[in-house]
Design a protein around this motif. Structure first.
Motif, PDB file in Angstrom:
ATOM      1  N   ARG A 105      73.339  13.968 -51.040  1.00  0.00           N
ATOM      2  CA  ARG A 105      72.020  13.394 -50.812  1.00  0.00           C
ATOM      3  C   ARG A 105      71.933  12.936 -49.355  1.00  0.00           C
ATOM      4  O   ARG A 105      72.946  12.516 -48.781  1.00  0.00           O
ATOM      5  CB  ARG A 105      71.830  12.166 -51.731  1.00  0.00           C
ATOM      6  N   ASP A 106      70.745  12.975 -48.801  1.00  0.00           N
ATOM      7  CA  ASP A 106      70.561  12.418 -47.459  1.00  0.00           C
ATOM      8  C   ASP A 106      70.418  10.904 -47.562  1.00  0.00           C
ATOM      9  O   ASP A 106      69.317  10.376 -47.674  1.00  0.00           O
ATOM     10  CB  ASP A 106      69.324  13.023 -46.804  1.00  0.00           C
ATOM     11  N   VAL A 107      71.541  10.240 -47.562  1.00  0.00           N
ATOM     12  CA  VAL A 107      71.539   8.762 -47.537  1.00  0.00           C
ATOM     13  C   VAL A 107      71.759   8.406 -46.068  1.00  0.00           C
ATOM     14  O   VAL A 107      72.885   8.315 -45.599  1.00  0.00           O
ATOM     15  CB  VAL A 107      72.669   8.200 -48.433  1.00  0.00           C
ATOM     16  N   GLY A 163      62.001  14.333 -32.438  1.00  0.00           N
ATOM     17  CA  GLY A 163      61.782  13.349 -33.494  1.00  0.00           C
ATOM     18  C   GLY A 163      63.054  12.851 -34.142  1.00  0.00           C
ATOM     19  O   GLY A 163      63.104  11.750 -34.687  1.00  0.00           O
ATOM     20  N   ARG A 164      64.105  13.649 -34.084  1.00  0.00           N
ATOM     21  CA  ARG A 164      65.343  13.271 -34.756  1.00  0.00           C
ATOM     22  C   ARG A 164      66.192  12.324 -33.921  1.00  0.00           C
ATOM     23  O   ARG A 164      67.264  11.916 -34.366  1.00  0.00           O
ATOM     24  CB  ARG A 164      66.138  14.517 -35.162  1.00  0.00           C
ATOM     25  N   ILE A 165      65.689  11.941 -32.758  1.00  0.00           N
ATOM     26  CA  ILE A 165      66.406  10.922 -31.980  1.00  0.00           C
ATOM     27  C   ILE A 165      66.559   9.663 -32.829  1.00  0.00           C
ATOM     28  O   ILE A 165      67.503   8.906 -32.688  1.00  0.00           O
ATOM     29  CB  ILE A 165      65.669  10.638 -30.649  1.00  0.00           C
ATOM     30  N   ILE A 201      79.484  14.701 -41.140  1.00  0.00           N
ATOM     31  CA  ILE A 201      79.092  14.532 -39.739  1.00  0.00           C
ATOM     32  C   ILE A 201      78.263  15.740 -39.332  1.00  0.00           C
ATOM     33  O   ILE A 201      78.593  16.879 -39.645  1.00  0.00           O
ATOM     34  CB  ILE A 201      80.332  14.309 -38.850  1.00  0.00           C
ATOM     35  N   LYS A 202      77.143  15.476 -38.687  1.00  0.00           N
ATOM     36  CA  LYS A 202      76.205  16.550 -38.400  1.00  0.00           C
ATOM     37  C   LYS A 202      75.476  16.258 -37.108  1.00  0.00           C
ATOM     38  O   LYS A 202      75.521  15.115 -36.634  1.00  0.00           O
ATOM     39  CB  LYS A 202      75.217  16.695 -39.568  1.00  0.00           C
ATOM     40  N   HIS A 203      74.826  17.186 -36.507  1.00  0.00           N
ATOM     41  CA  HIS A 203      74.786  18.600 -36.826  1.00  0.00           C
ATOM     42  C   HIS A 203      75.640  19.282 -35.769  1.00  0.00           C
ATOM     43  O   HIS A 203      75.383  19.082 -34.576  1.00  0.00           O
ATOM     44  CB  HIS A 203      73.365  19.135 -36.799  1.00  0.00           C
ATOM     45  N   PHE A 204      76.595  20.043 -36.187  1.00  0.00           N
ATOM     46  CA  PHE A 204      77.606  20.605 -35.307  1.00  0.00           C
ATOM     47  C   PHE A 204      77.106  21.933 -34.750  1.00  0.00           C
ATOM     48  O   PHE A 204      77.004  22.877 -35.500  1.00  0.00           O
ATOM     49  CB  PHE A 204      78.881  20.812 -36.122  1.00  0.00           C
ATOM     50  N   SER A 248      74.716  23.064 -37.351  1.00  0.00           N
ATOM     51  CA  SER A 248      73.354  22.760 -36.893  1.00  0.00           C
ATOM     52  C   SER A 248      72.467  24.005 -36.927  1.00  0.00           C
ATOM     53  O   SER A 248      72.944  25.133 -37.026  1.00  0.00           O
ATOM     54  CB  SER A 248      73.408  22.188 -35.486  1.00  0.00           C
ATOM     55  N   PHE A 249      71.172  23.768 -36.808  1.00  0.00           N
ATOM     56  CA  PHE A 249      70.203  24.871 -36.831  1.00  0.00           C
ATOM     57  C   PHE A 249      70.175  25.676 -35.525  1.00  0.00           C
ATOM     58  O   PHE A 249      69.838  26.851 -35.523  1.00  0.00           O
ATOM     59  CB  PHE A 249      68.785  24.303 -37.034  1.00  0.00           C
ATOM     60  N   ASN A 250      70.456  24.989 -34.417  1.00  0.00           N
ATOM     61  CA  ASN A 250      70.204  25.620 -33.114  1.00  0.00           C
ATOM     62  C   ASN A 250      71.191  26.724 -32.783  1.00  0.00           C
ATOM     63  O   ASN A 250      72.316  26.748 -33.278  1.00  0.00           O
ATOM     64  CB  ASN A 250      70.285  24.553 -32.009  1.00  0.00           C
ATOM     65  N   THR A 280      76.706  24.455 -44.391  1.00  0.00           N
ATOM     66  CA  THR A 280      75.622  24.836 -43.474  1.00  0.00           C
ATOM     67  C   THR A 280      74.514  23.804 -43.600  1.00  0.00           C
ATOM     68  O   THR A 280      74.470  23.027 -44.559  1.00  0.00           O
ATOM     69  CB  THR A 280      74.990  26.190 -43.850  1.00  0.00           C
ATOM     70  N   ASP A 281      73.581  23.813 -42.649  1.00  0.00           N
ATOM     71  CA  ASP A 281      72.350  23.073 -42.886  1.00  0.00           C
ATOM     72  C   ASP A 281      71.492  23.937 -43.817  1.00  0.00           C
ATOM     73  O   ASP A 281      71.801  25.095 -44.112  1.00  0.00           O
ATOM     74  CB  ASP A 281      71.634  22.730 -41.576  1.00  0.00           C
ATOM     75  N   TRP A 282      70.412  23.353 -44.263  1.00  0.00           N
ATOM     76  CA  TRP A 282      69.539  23.981 -45.264  1.00  0.00           C
ATOM     77  C   TRP A 282      69.086  25.369 -44.792  1.00  0.00           C
ATOM     78  O   TRP A 282      68.345  25.494 -43.824  1.00  0.00           O
ATOM     79  CB  TRP A 282      68.333  23.068 -45.481  1.00  0.00           C
TER      80      TRP A 282
HETATM   81  C1  NOJ Z   1      67.931  19.658 -43.168  1.00  0.00           C
HETATM   82  C2  NOJ Z   1      68.407  18.625 -42.188  1.00  0.00           C
HETATM   83  O1  NOJ Z   1      68.503  19.198 -40.899  1.00  0.00           O
HETATM   84  C3  NOJ Z   1      69.736  18.005 -42.559  1.00  0.00           C
HETATM   85  O2  NOJ Z   1      70.007  16.967 -41.655  1.00  0.00           O
HETATM   86  C4  NOJ Z   1      69.716  17.552 -43.970  1.00  0.00           C
HETATM   87  O3  NOJ Z   1      70.917  16.899 -44.292  1.00  0.00           O
HETATM   88  C5  NOJ Z   1      69.489  18.755 -44.872  1.00  0.00           C
HETATM   89  N1  NOJ Z   1      68.208  19.353 -44.554  1.00  0.00           N
HETATM   90  C6  NOJ Z   1      69.542  18.411 -46.349  1.00  0.00           C
HETATM   91  O4  NOJ Z   1      68.428  17.707 -46.711  1.00  0.00           O
END
Ligand code: NOJ
Length: 743
Positions: A105-107, A163-165, A201-204, A248-250, A280-282
């Protein structure tokens, strides 16, 4: 990881392991033996099933068959303890091998009890408090069956348009690394037990360097910059024992992270010895097709697996294609075995095999517990930064107070971004808290209903201001304006908030602005229209009581900027630890100094903007207090150090004001000449010091010379001998340097 305690219970092994710096695969033999045994019983399809993560969304029936077949290793987005137990039951009792699920979960900044957004937490410069917040989040989330959080986010962010700052610790690798370690410790606990929630730990890696601050955008970070700036917080978190990591996505320099073998294998596994799990990210595996890095899902599944991804979040690329890829020889079965080992190891360490279920009935008892709320309030108190105060704060006893602004009574918005499980019904707003703190003294006129609202006139508010002794204007951003995919090109206060403040100022009563936002907004014009400004970021559930305590003077502000505050968005990126150009700014001509039809001239030939100069509104590390501090007698123990030495710097910190206060003492260093150019300043140590009014204290900070190491021209991390400067000050732009040498 190192086993500290092994208890045999009938047939089950309860493994309580603590992970320590520099540990590697196999250092907990009982875990490895168990993982290997299980692996030897698994079919290829079952192994691949473990590598598949799905978003549950409450739909147990939909996934029942896949769970029975062992096709799901992890679920996310399920927090109902009864449903989590049902998902687990299907995996544990109805699949062939009974492997429990990892529930993620994204806590991000609290589960039910919401803490300040991570950027606000970073402003506390208080890792112990961040650790406590993460522990609270883990206790609340694990009680409902969530054993894995996608946090902390360690992306260095130097562009507030992104926005993610809001989700990270700002622009500085050292501060980020300290907060990272603390949060990993908090989530996982010092010994893994049933309240441990695996950190991710993210996003790598490099995601925060998105070009133009536009989310998901490409990055162009050189290997040296990666190693010197973007990787250190991740390395610190790995050493602190982080169990998982998210790609990470990038794409960086053309290579999407999810297919980047260099970062996932060469650095993460081979250099750092990471033995946790990589997710992976989503759909970031699938997005490699959009990037133009793969032709189809099979192609990107192959690239991700070979690059070092263990678990696929929501692309279903592994589930659909890995078996075929292994049979065709494009992916080795050993690669699959290694990935599954990494996954099973985490499950084993969390004790999921012994305790897959949660006590659904007991879960409610821990949510919003009084000590959780107290920790959230303390975090919000320490995270607020006093940016201006011309004597109006703390509030005078007996004053009649007008409370106004869209964030004064916005229980949803004060929680900030990435809140799925915190309920606004539990938020205590500034209005409610001020009414309790100053009974019968508060008048409330909302002024604007929400931060983007436009309004021409504010007659009702200004009339109320005339009746008041002081005005408190709660401004900022709604929660939805920051966070993922919420980049902005214009960082001024939205809607008519600046006009509201100007109208209040025109009344002539003292005006205090409190800004609650997900990023450092460009508030220069607003500063002129207030007598004091407290920057609270989004402070969470207990934001109201925290702000009431700060405004009343019950608590003295101590937050410091974890990121540079810009004068205008056009200055981005602007950060304190930049490199020096060959033509540093020295205060030359600005726009208004230029005559009409001026001839072609160099105007000083330095690096700056004609309209905004070179400096920010507030530097990194800045923050005022209701008292004042002075630094004196700064001295180093030596003039020259060897690379094995530790630098000791002594100084006297004095509270020169009339009340107790806490100063965040900051130590910066500059390496004057290197094999490559070096940042003009780098934070190397910080410490919170609380002093009584009039108190002076001698403080010693130590800095191992090895901490001055960096990746130079030969890309080997080492200390380069030579001349250095060192500052100890209350922000990144103050203080006089001392000089020393390293031989
Ligand atoms: C996308 C986000 O970039 C990531 O930070 C998040 O943990 C996942 N979705 C899962 O919700």
């Amino acid at each position: 990881m190192k086993c500290t305690k092994i208890v045999w219970l009938s047939l089950c092994v309860v493994l309580a392991c603590s992970r320590q710096a520099g540990t590697s695969v196999g250092s907990c033999p009982e875990v490895e033996a168990r993982v290997d045994k299980l692996l030897s019983q698994m079919t290829l399809a079952e192994k691949i099933g473990q590598m598949n993560q799905v978003s549950a969304g409450g739909d147990v029936a939909h996934y029942a068959e896949a769970l029975r077949k062992g096709q799901i290793g992890s679920i996310l987005n399920e927090v109902d303890p009864d449903k989590i137990n049902e998902f687990q039951r299907l995996a544990v009792e109805e699949s062939r091998l009974g492997i429990p699920l990892l529930v993620g979960r994204d806590v991000i900044h609290g589960f039910h009890t919401i803490f300040p957004i991570p950027l606000g937490l970073a402003a506390t410069f208080d890792p112990a408090l961040a650790e406590q917040g993460a522990r609270v989040a883990a206790v609340e989330a694990t009680a409902q069956g969530v054993r894995w959080t996608f946090s902390p986010m360690l992306d260095i962010a130097r562009d507030p348009r992104w926005g993610r700052i809001a989700e990270g610790s700002g622009e500085d690798p050292f501060l980020d690394a300290r907060m990272a370690e603390a949060m990993v410790r908090g989530y996982q606990g010092s010994v893994l037990d049933s309240t441990s929630m695996a950190a991710c730990i993210k996003h790598f890696v490099g995601y925060g360097a998105a070009e133009g601050g536009r989310d998901y955008n490409s990055t162009y970070i050189t290997e040296r910059e990666l190693r010197n700036v973007y990787l250190p917080p991740f390395e610190a978190a790995v050493k602190a024992g982080a169990l998982t990591l998210m790609t990470s996505f990038n794409d960086n320099d053309g290579v999407p992270s999810t297919g980047n073998r260099f970062i996932l294998r060469d650095i993460l596994r081979d250099e750092w010895g990471f033995d946790g799990m990589v997710v992976t990210d989503w759909n970031s595996m699938g997005e490699m097709i959009s990037h133009g890095f793969g032709t189809d899902r099979k192609d990107v599944a192959e690239k991700a697996a070979n690059a070092g991804v263990d678990m696929d979040m929501m692309t279903f690329g592994f589930l659909s294609h890995l078996e075929e890829l292994v049979k065709g020889g494009a992916v080795k079965e050993k690669t699959i075995d290694d990935a599954v080992r990494n996954i099973l190891r985490v499950k084993c360490l969390l004790g999921l095999f012994e305790h897959p279920y949660t006590d659904a009935g007991a879960a409610k008892a821990v949510q919003y517990a009084p000590d959780h709320l107290a920790a959230a309030q303390k975090s919000a108190e320490e995270s607020a930064i006093l940016l201006k105060n011309s004597g109006v704060l703390p509030l005078r006893d007996g004053a009649r107070i007008l409370v106004t602004g869209p964030l004064a009574d916005a229980p949803h918005d004060q929680l900030g971004t990435w809140v799925f499980d915190g309920e606004k019904e539990h938020s205590v707003t500034p209005l409610k808290a001020l009414e309790a703190r100053f009974p019968d003294r508060i008048d409330y006129v909302q002024g604007l209903q929400y931060s983007r609202q436009k309004r021409e006139r504010f007659d009702d508010v200004t009339a109320a201001a005339r009746r008041a002794d002081v005005v408190l204007a709660f401004l900022g951003e709604e929660a939805i304006l920051s966070g993922e995919a919420h980049s902005l090109a214009d960082l001024n206060l939205k809607g008519s908030q600046s006009e509201l403040l100007a109208a209040l100022k025109a009344v002539g009563k003292p005006v205090v602005a409190v800004v609650m936002a997900g990023r450092p907004l460009t508030i220069e014009r607003d500063l002129a229209n207030c007598d004091a400004l407290l920057y609270a970021f989004h402070p969470g559930t207990m934001g109201g009581p925290a702000l009431a305590a700060l405004l009343s003077g019950d608590v003295n502000p101590s937050g410091k900027a974890p990121v540079t505050f810009l004068r205008t968005a056009g200055q981005a990126p602007l950060y304190y630890n930049h490199h020096m150009t060959g033509r540093p700014y020295n205060g030359e001509t600005l726009l208004d100094d230029i005559g009409l039809e001026a001839g072609q001239t160099s105007l000083g030939n330095t690096s700056y903007y004609l309209d905004y100069g070179a400096y920010p509104l507030f530097p990194f590390g800045f923050g005022l207090s209701y008292t004042s501090f002075a630094y004196s007698d700064l001295a180093l123990d030596k003039e020259t150090y060897g690379v094995e030495d530790t630098i000791r710097v002594r100084f006297t910190l004095s509270n020169t004001g009339a009340r107790e206060g806490t100063e965040v003492v900051q130590l910066y260093v500059r390496d004057l000449v290197g094999s490559v150019t070096r940042p003009v300043k780098e934070l190397k140590a910080f410490r919170r010091e609380t002093l009584q009014a009039g108190e002076s204290r001698t403080i010693e900070l130590s800095l191992p010379v090895s901490e001055l190491a960096f990746y130079g021209l030969d890309m080997v991390k080492k200390v380069e001998p030579g001349d250095f400067q060192l500052w100890v000050a209350g922000d990144s732009a103050s203080g006089e340097p001392l000089s020393f040498k390293v031989k």
